[in-house]
Design an enzyme around this catalytic site. Structure first.
Site, mmCIF file in Angstrom:
data_model
loop_
_atom_site.group_PDB
_atom_site.id
_atom_site.type_symbol
_atom_site.label_atom_id
_atom_site.label_comp_id
_atom_site.label_asym_id
_atom_site.label_seq_id
_atom_site.Cartn_x
_atom_site.Cartn_y
_atom_site.Cartn_z
ATOM 1 N N GLY A 345 -9.288 -1.260 7.593
ATOM 2 C CA GLY A 345 -8.456 -0.254 8.233
ATOM 3 C C GLY A 345 -7.379 0.203 7.273
ATOM 4 O O GLY A 345 -7.076 1.388 7.172
ATOM 5 N N ALA A 346 -6.802 -0.760 6.525
ATOM 6 C CA ALA A 346 -5.775 -0.460 5.538
ATOM 7 C C ALA A 346 -5.533 -1.719 4.715
ATOM 8 O O ALA A 346 -6.009 -2.797 5.053
ATOM 9 C CB ALA A 346 -4.483 0.001 6.206
ATOM 10 N N MET A 347 -4.771 -1.568 3.631
ATOM 11 C CA MET A 347 -4.452 -2.705 2.766
ATOM 12 C C MET A 347 -3.033 -2.555 2.252
ATOM 13 O O MET A 347 -2.642 -1.501 1.759
ATOM 14 C CB MET A 347 -5.448 -2.782 1.607
ATOM 15 C CG MET A 347 -5.139 -3.864 0.604
ATOM 16 S SD MET A 347 -5.190 -5.510 1.368
ATOM 17 C CE MET A 347 -4.062 -6.404 0.300
ATOM 18 N N GLU A 348 -2.264 -3.660 2.327
ATOM 19 C CA GLU A 348 -0.813 -3.635 2.137
ATOM 20 C C GLU A 348 -0.368 -3.704 0.689
ATOM 21 O O GLU A 348 0.700 -4.252 0.387
ATOM 22 C CB GLU A 348 -0.182 -4.804 2.900
ATOM 23 C CG GLU A 348 -0.495 -6.197 2.352
ATOM 24 C CD GLU A 348 -1.700 -6.877 2.984
ATOM 25 O OE1 GLU A 348 -1.815 -8.111 2.891
ATOM 26 O OE2 GLU A 348 -2.524 -6.157 3.555
ATOM 27 N N ASN A 349 -1.105 -3.146 -0.246
ATOM 28 C CA ASN A 349 -0.687 -3.177 -1.653
ATOM 29 C C ASN A 349 0.775 -2.762 -1.771
ATOM 30 O O ASN A 349 1.198 -1.740 -1.217
ATOM 31 C CB ASN A 349 -1.553 -2.218 -2.467
ATOM 32 C CG ASN A 349 -3.025 -2.347 -2.154
ATOM 33 O OD1 ASN A 349 -3.622 -3.398 -2.347
ATOM 34 N ND2 ASN A 349 -3.612 -1.279 -1.647
ATOM 35 N N HIS A 381 1.924 -2.390 10.734
ATOM 36 C CA HIS A 381 1.350 -3.656 10.253
ATOM 37 C C HIS A 381 1.454 -3.730 8.733
ATOM 38 O O HIS A 381 1.884 -4.750 8.177
ATOM 39 C CB HIS A 381 -0.107 -3.760 10.696
ATOM 40 C CG HIS A 381 -0.783 -5.015 10.248
ATOM 41 N ND1 HIS A 381 -0.993 -6.093 11.080
ATOM 42 C CD2 HIS A 381 -1.301 -5.383 9.046
ATOM 43 C CE1 HIS A 381 -1.604 -7.051 10.416
ATOM 44 N NE2 HIS A 381 -1.806 -6.644 9.179
ATOM 45 N N GLU A 382 1.059 -2.659 8.066
ATOM 46 C CA GLU A 382 1.067 -2.688 6.597
ATOM 47 C C GLU A 382 2.497 -2.738 6.054
ATOM 48 O O GLU A 382 2.772 -3.457 5.077
ATOM 49 C CB GLU A 382 0.335 -1.463 6.044
ATOM 50 C CG GLU A 382 -1.095 -1.292 6.533
ATOM 51 C CD GLU A 382 -1.919 -2.565 6.439
ATOM 52 O OE1 GLU A 382 -1.741 -3.341 5.473
ATOM 53 O OE2 GLU A 382 -2.738 -2.803 7.336
ATOM 54 N N HIS A 385 4.053 -6.088 6.101
ATOM 55 C CA HIS A 385 3.608 -6.939 4.992
ATOM 56 C C HIS A 385 4.486 -6.790 3.750
ATOM 57 O O HIS A 385 4.460 -7.673 2.876
ATOM 58 C CB HIS A 385 2.175 -6.575 4.595
ATOM 59 C CG HIS A 385 1.127 -7.305 5.353
ATOM 60 N ND1 HIS A 385 1.098 -8.672 5.478
ATOM 61 C CD2 HIS A 385 0.015 -6.847 5.997
ATOM 62 C CE1 HIS A 385 0.032 -9.025 6.172
ATOM 63 N NE2 HIS A 385 -0.642 -7.952 6.510
ATOM 64 N N GLU A 404 -0.981 -12.645 7.926
ATOM 65 C CA GLU A 404 -1.554 -11.708 8.883
ATOM 66 C C GLU A 404 -1.030 -11.891 10.308
ATOM 67 O O GLU A 404 -0.786 -10.910 11.017
ATOM 68 C CB GLU A 404 -3.086 -11.812 8.873
ATOM 69 C CG GLU A 404 -3.718 -11.495 7.531
ATOM 70 C CD GLU A 404 -3.395 -10.082 7.050
ATOM 71 O OE1 GLU A 404 -2.925 -9.252 7.853
ATOM 72 O OE2 GLU A 404 -3.596 -9.823 5.856
#
Length: 942
Positions: A345-349, A381-382, A385, A404
């Site tokens: 869905g997404a990634m918290e880079n 959410h991201e 993080h 998470e």
């Protein structure tokens, strides 16, 4: 509405718990089939897509040599990297997309050694000197020993460098390599995404490093505790822009290409590194903002305003988290980019968050309320993080839930701040806890936290990205220690900033801030029982005798639990209750059995686990159930705040709790009832029970359908209340499913109007999923082909996703088979969507056997030809087999298990074991309840 939904209450609670949840948890055999909405099913939030199925790879190392072990030795510690990468966005002479790179890493020797192990996977190296693949020099005047030999250990993904002498403790060294790799379309590591703009194919070079794919882009110490600073330079074609975690410091035109150098990153883990080369454009925050916020994406999407909502909510969310964490956002910018191809869905880079388009873009003219809610919750959410996970990171993947689980929890707080009128916090139980219950009731579940040596291989790491990791800690955060969890987070972040932690570090902070609160035991004693053993208890309260007991709740109570627990599957359970007359109470259940004061009269009722203050289910004595039923059916408007429970009760008692639904108009009880009744549809839609079930539920939903017809002026207006807009979807969906007169005609009318004028859809945005599905189901090839063409033409991800689902609803077997063939053709359906298309078809009672045959014929092709095959495989197994409920289907599944085991694939065995366990429970549930259900439904029609 305040802090809680005050629905048609008590026993709105009982409906939500006894009525809706209990319908499924019958006789300890049933499950909470908590069905997420169609979109939440298809999108996990971040990382590796919440993989639920990758089985541990148990192959033992062939030797005891360091290079045959999966974990890095602790002899070397990276300080910083200098990495230069050049992705080619056109095919080379061999018909491949490639990238070339140069990388250097400075590291300090912590223990004397003559060996360098550094992760490298799927990279080809240039020989730098003396036929070696790397060059080693000393820093700060230190001389480096010569390299004896280098080689690659494929299984453990190491470049091994053996030295003629030893590295000295406390000295620093520089390791340099040159390499090239393929910019493939496998959705992992450094990969390519493609899209078409004005008839021209465009290629994007992008990344997904979590959990173990940074090593696919350049040699690195690819473990979360090996934090370092990254200096990155990207070479890229004119007309493209380069992005990374740091701000662009300078771009130089080198005639052949552009060269963009980035500011050094913060000290961080390799899995958070990100870089993108594209022709994307952006919108940004005004100059006066103290944080540069940019939303990136395809030019058409940005210019049509699809990124506007994300830009509007990002800054307030970041400021909310700064205040919540009492910690300034540690970066100068926040880039968020929507990619056409992205498996998660997404990634918290850190500083460059990557998303599916569906998770970042919102078009108010096309997208639904649910689309908007999904965007804001994923963004929060991201961004959560950026502190919890990025600033402070778990030491090893066995504590992934530290990242998470808590990011998931505070994401609802941030979303509630961004959209205060939605009351998103009140949906947490519906969206999170039931999901955790579903998986955690299996003997094949797992504890939140494992020993480090139990999570070693990439396959074992992948399997941790599941519902347990994301959702189980949620409820413990939410209520059990809610008063102090915020201060705990603040102290935790302040002490461990830029470092790594284990879960006991969090317990230490939680204990410190709880020192003045009376608890029955230490935080460590309380919480370890919840994270170090799998599962949860069902608490049984006998109001006649005052006894309270707990036992491990299992979907199949006869299943053998072969996983030992130091706590013997006993929990410290915080029980809250309400008695009739609003008499509230609280009690900690610390043993298997305890007692309290019994009820004084035969008319008083007791309701436990108020507001879901604990992660457990509740059962009562039959008399209390009867009193709750009487209360529910006589006065369902009595004010009791929202709660969730599930029980082990007689099937007819559970069904009786649904009899009041015809009076209910509120969203949450209807949503919960519909989700949980899905189990009945799953089990009975191929049996003689289905007709009477439809008839009964038709009577319950008819008043709701009529209600919305009135308040929308014959479906021409949008309901004024936000939650009514959601419940209108339920009214139409359930009405069409049960055959309410006029429902199918309504959806077909809207769809046919759209077919006549494709440029202007008359279908309300919130109702598109329901209309597409029901109209295509009632139609034929003309309706299907139109839907397919609109899917192919769609430039809005949310619209394409709705059509992807709607196309699966056709009743024509040949169309379903054609759709199945399309699903594994990446030229027709993107690889990121393969699982969802196939599972959607399996949800169709006609499509399910077609999918099972198709999957058994093609599973090897899917796993071998799609790099993300292990992830796809698990989702497919769960989705395809959830209707299985006969001995013949069980035998087929067991036979498939044997064939799969013989294939030497290790990643998916846990998914098959879970499917077998679920199928056995389904068979037993039907054998014990089918006749009772049938008789009860017939009685209702008399």
């Amino acid at each position: 509405m305040g802090k809680g939904f005050y629905i048609s209450k008590p026993l709105g609670i009982v409906l939500f718990g006894l009525g809706a949840g209990a319908v499924l948890t019958i006789f300890a055999l049933s499950v909470v089939y908590a069905q997420e909405k169609w979109k939440n099913e298809v999108n996990a939030i971040d990382g590796t897509r919440m993989v639920t199925t990758a089985a541990p790879h148990r192959t033992s190392a062939p030797s005891n040599e360091p290079w045959d072990k999966y974990r890095l030795p602790d002899a070397l510690l990276p300080e910083y990297y200098n990495v230069t990468l050049w992705p080619r966005l056109v095919l080379d002479e061999r018909g491949m997309y490639i990238f070339t790179g140069k990388s250097g890493v400075a590291f300090t020797c912590m223990k004397e050694t003559n060996l360098i192990l550094i992760h490298s996977n799927e990279l080809n190296f240039t020989l730098t000197s003396e036929m070696h693949h790397a060059k080693l020099t000393g820093l700060g005047g230190t001389s480096a020993p010569a390299i004896l030999k280098t080689w690659f250990q494929t299984q453990t993904q190491f470049m091994v460098i053996q030295l003629k002498g030893k590295l000295q403790v406390g000295k620093s060294y520089w390791l340099y390599t040159e390499f090239h790799g393929e910019l493939s379309d496998d959705l992992g590591g450094f990969y390519r995404s493609e899209y078409t703009e004005n008839g021209v194919k465009k290629v994007v070079a992008t990344t997904q490093m979590q959990p173990t794919a940074a090593r696919n882009a350049f040699p690195c110490f690819d473990e979360p505790s090996m934090k370092a600073i990254f200096h990155l330079t990207l070479l890229h074609p004119r007309g493209t822009v380069a992005l990374s975690n740091g701000t662009e410091s300078i771009t130089i035109d080198n005639q052949e290409v552009l060269q963009t150098r980035f500011e050094p990153t913060q000290k961080m883990s390799t899995y958070l590194l990100a870089f993108v080369v594209s022709e994307f454009t952006n919108i940004r925050s005004p100059p006066e903002a103290n944080i540069l916020i940019r939303i990136w994406g395809r030019r058409e999407a940005i210019e049509t305003g699809q990124g506007d909502y994300a830009l509007n909510v990002t800054f307030p969310i970041l400021k909310y988290f700064e205040n919540y964490y009492n910690t300034t956002y540690p970066l100068s910018k926040s880039d968020q980019i929507a990619l056409p191809d992205f498996a998660a869905g997404a990634m918290e880079n850190w500083g460059l968050v990557t998303y599916r388009e569906l998770s970042l873009f919102y078009d108010p003219n096309v997208s639904s309320n649910e689309d908007k809610e999904w965007v804001v919750t994923v963004i929060t959410h991201e961004l959560a993080h950026m502190w919890f996970g990025n600033l402070v990171t778990m030491r090893w993947w066995n504590d992934l839930w530290l990242n998470e689980g808590f990011a998931n929890y505070v994401s609802y707080l941030g979303a509630d701040y961004a959209e205060p009128t939605w009351n998103i916090k009140d949906l947490m139980v519906l969206q999170q806890v039931q999901r955790a219950f579903e998986v955690d009731a299996l003997v094949s579940s797992h504890p939140l936290s494992s020993q480090e040596d139990e999570v070693i291989t990439p396959d074992q790491i992948d399997q941790l990205f599941d519902t347990i990791t994301y959702s189980k800690v949620f409820i413990m955060c939410q209520k059990q220690l809610e008063i102090t969890v915020k201060q705990c987070h603040i102290n935790y972040l302040h002490e461990y900033a830029y470092n790594n932690t284990v879960y006991t570090d969090l317990w230490k902070k939680l204990q410190e801030v709880n020192s003045s609160i009376q608890l029955p035991a230490s935080i460590n004693e309380i919480m370890n029982r919840w994270i170090l053993q799998m599962g949860f208890p069902v608490v049984t309260i006998d109001t006649r005798t005052g006894s309270i007991t707990q036992q491990h709740f299992l979907i199949h109570p006869e299943a053998v639990v072969d996983k030992p627990s130091d706590y013997n599957y006993e929990w410290f359970v915080p029980i809250t209750w309400m008695k009739s007359g609003s008499n509230m109470g609280q009690h900690w259940l610390l043993t298997k059995t305890a007692s309290y004061e019994p009820m004084k009269t035969d008319t008083d009722w007791l309701l436990a686990n108020l507001n879901v203050t604990g992660y457990y289910r509740v059962n009562y004595d039959p008399q209390n159930w009867e009193r709750l039923l009487i209360q529910l059916n006589s006065d369902h408007k009595v004010g009791v705040s929202l709660s969730l429970k599930a029980q082990i009760i007689n099937i007819t008692l559970a069904l009786r709790t649904t009899k009041y639904l015809y009076k209910e108009k509120e969203y949450i009880p209807w949503e919960s009832a519909i989700r949980n009744l899905q189990y009945f549809f799953l089990m009975f839609d191929r049996t003689e029970v289905y007709g009477p079930l439809q008839t009964y539920l038709r009577g319950e939903v008819q008043p709701l359908f009529d209600h919305f017809k009135v308040i929308t002026s014959n479906w021409t207006q949008k309901p004024p209340r936000y939650m009514d807009q959601y419940n209108q979807i339920n009214a139409i969906s359930m009405a069409c499913k049960t055959g309410v007169k006029g429902c199918s005609e309504l959806t077909r009318m809207w769809y046919r109007q759209w077919m006549k004028n494709p440029d202007t859809s008359p279908i309300p945005s919130n109702l598109k999923v329901t209309v597409y599905c029901n109209a295509i189901a009632a139609g034929g090839v003309e309706e299907w082909d139109f839907g397919w063409q609109m899917f192919k033409n769609s430039t809005i991800a949310a619209e394409a996703e709705k059509l992807l689902y709607g196309l699966s609803c056709t009743k024509e077997p040949w169309l379903l088979n054609r759709y199945l063939e399309y699903s594994i053709d990446p030229n027709l359906i993107r690889k990121q969507d393969i699982t969802y298309a196939i599972v959607y078809i399996a949800d169709n009672v006609i499509g399910q056997p077609l999918v099972w045959d198709f999957f058994r014929a093609n599973w090897e092709y899917i796993t071998k030809n799609f790099e993300d095959g292990p992830f796809f495989f698990g989702g497919l197994i769960k989705g395809i087999t959830k209707k299985f409920s006969t001995e013949f289907e069980l035998q087929q599944l067991q036979r498939f298990q044997e064939d799969f085991a013989a294939s030497n694939f290790s990643f998916g065995m846990q998914a098959i074991e879970q499917a077998i366990e679920q199928t056995k429970a389904n068979i037993k549930w039907i054998s014990e309840n089918k006749a009772q259900v049938m008789n009860w439904l017939i009685e209702q029609s008399d």
